[in-house]
Write an enzyme that holds these catalytic residues in place. Structure first.
Site, PDB file in Angstrom:
ATOM      1  N   SER A  77       0.837  -1.197   0.000  1.00  0.00           N
ATOM      2  CA  SER A  77       0.000   0.000   0.000  1.00  0.00           C
ATOM      3  C   SER A  77       0.878   1.255   0.000  1.00  0.00           C
ATOM      4  O   SER A  77       1.726   1.416  -0.869  1.00  0.00           O
ATOM      5  CB  SER A  77      -0.949  -0.040   1.198  1.00  0.00           C
ATOM      6  N   ASP A 216      -5.392  -4.105  -2.952  1.00  0.00           N
ATOM      7  CA  ASP A 216      -4.396  -3.888  -1.900  1.00  0.00           C
ATOM      8  C   ASP A 216      -3.739  -5.174  -1.418  1.00  0.00           C
ATOM      9  O   ASP A 216      -4.402  -6.176  -1.167  1.00  0.00           O
ATOM     10  CB  ASP A 216      -5.108  -3.201  -0.736  1.00  0.00           C
TER      11      ASP A 216
END
EC number: 3.1.1.-
Length: 387
Positions: A77, A216
């Protein structure tokens, strides 16, 4: 469960390959790992700026960069974005950004990335258009194979239902992983609820189209990618010819710096079984994410600490994490100027805190120690290569 299995595999692999030979400094593999956490990436950005400044001071070189000192840099991320900024080369084959540029990047672009023009209850909170645009502008057409170090950036493919790990060392076997860095960075940041998933294509060795449908990397239980980064470093030491002298890698031959983006685990609201027994699905969804994030970060640190201690190498591992976030600083998408200033204060204050209750050493002192080790290892390796 996935994290536990990963630890067991790594633990037994290390035990099976442990060498009885005393490690030498120039034989160390150096690893940097950076957690996910949205705008809270400001916290590790502060730590990275301090570390790079120490490296420049130790080596008397204002142009020294983090990529010059780490063999493997991994992130998820916002940590994946920082990884890319550290390792993506400019036209002079040097990193596109210095560590001092990271915090200004968040201040300039954070409010636009986490804008208020997002979707409704039936769509992602943010449309992701500005995020993708700024990544394209910043990272250009650079692909994985051009990264200045080995990288380990995680994501999850929702079509194949499998994690996807982008590393340079895997490209020979899986050339389809040689994606553009901006596609990878958007994908690893595409947290469900917050941003739309990312679709893009690459090509296989036969020229066939290969499709990615990514979200993600934290979905693959690697919000803290330290275990992943260690696994990549272990394989690198076994396969890369320049590390031929340390194929039997043990933790005396590895230096790991793991940077968190902060949790509020010390101040989390607690619940009783009687209270939670009345919850429905929606109430559990509101509580379970914080519980899972805090537990995952804690357990990864616990696993790694255990193995380093078992090899009498606890000084080779440093986890930098603030566990007492409060108020707006706990939010990954509050990019107001006031909150970003608070996150800067969190990072600066963290440097002054002790590493543990059992040690008077502060994070600042520990990072200075790491900087000296990184500098010495780099110099010794350079001397060895000159013979």
């Amino acid at each position: 469960m996935a994290t536990t299995k990963s630890f067991l595999i790594l633990f037994f692999m290390i035990l099976a390959t442990t060498s009885s030979t005393c490690a030498k400094l120039e034989e160390m593999v150096t690893v940097l790992s950076i957690d996910g956490g949205g705008i809270k990436g400001i916290i590790p950005a502060i730590i990275l700026e301090f570390l790079e400044g120490q490296l420049q001071e130790v080596d008397n070189n204002k142009d020294a960069r983090l990529a010059d000192y780490f063999d493997v840099i991994g992130g998820t991320s916002t940590g994946g974005l920082l990884t890319a900024m550290i390792t993506t080369p400019n036209e002079n084959n040097r990193p596109i950004a210095a560590a001092k540029d990271f915090v200004p990047f968040y201040f300039e672009h954070g409010p636009h990335i986490f804008n208020s023009s997002g979707g409704s209850i039936s769509s992602p909170r943010y449309d992701g258009k500005y995020l993708l645009q700024v990544l394209q502008e910043k990272l250009g057409e650079t692909r994985v194979h051009q990264a200045l170090t080995e990288v380990a950036i995680s994501s999850f493919d929702i079509k194949t239902n499998k994690p996807v790990i982008f590393t340079k060392s895997n490209l020979a076997k899986f050339p389809e992983l040689d994606a553009k860095m901006y596609d990878i960075c958007y994908s690893t940041a595409a947290a469900p609820i917050y941003f739309p998933p990312h679709y893009f294509i690459t090509h296989t060795s036969n020229g066939d189209i290969y499709e990615f449908n990514l979200v993600d990397g934290a979905v693959a239980t690697v919000g803290d990618p330290a275990l992943l980064s260690l696994s990549v470093a272990t394989r690198l030491a076994q396969e890369d010819p320049k590390f031929a002298s340390i194929k039997s890698l043990d933790y005396k031959q590895m230096l790991l710096l793991s940077l968190g983006t902060g949790t509020n685990s010390e101040f989390d609201k607690t619940y009783t079984a009687e209270e939670a027994a009345k919850w429905g699905p929606l109430r559990w969804l509101l509580a379970i994410q914080q519980m899972t994030n805090a537990a995952s970060s804690y357990m990864t640190d616990y696993y790694i600490s255990t193995v380093f201690q078992a090899h009498h190498s606890q000084n080779n591992y440093l986890r930098v994490q603030e566990n007492a976030l409060t108020g707006t600083t706990t939010e990954m998408d509050d990019a107001s100027e006031a909150n970003m200033e608070l996150l800067v204060q969190v990072g600066e204050t963290l440097l002054k805190k002790p590493v543990s209750k059992d040690s008077p050493e502060t994070y600042e002192e520990a990072l200075k120690r790491f900087a000296k080790l990184l500098s010495d290892r780099k110099k010794l390796r350079a001397n060895k290569a000159s013979y």
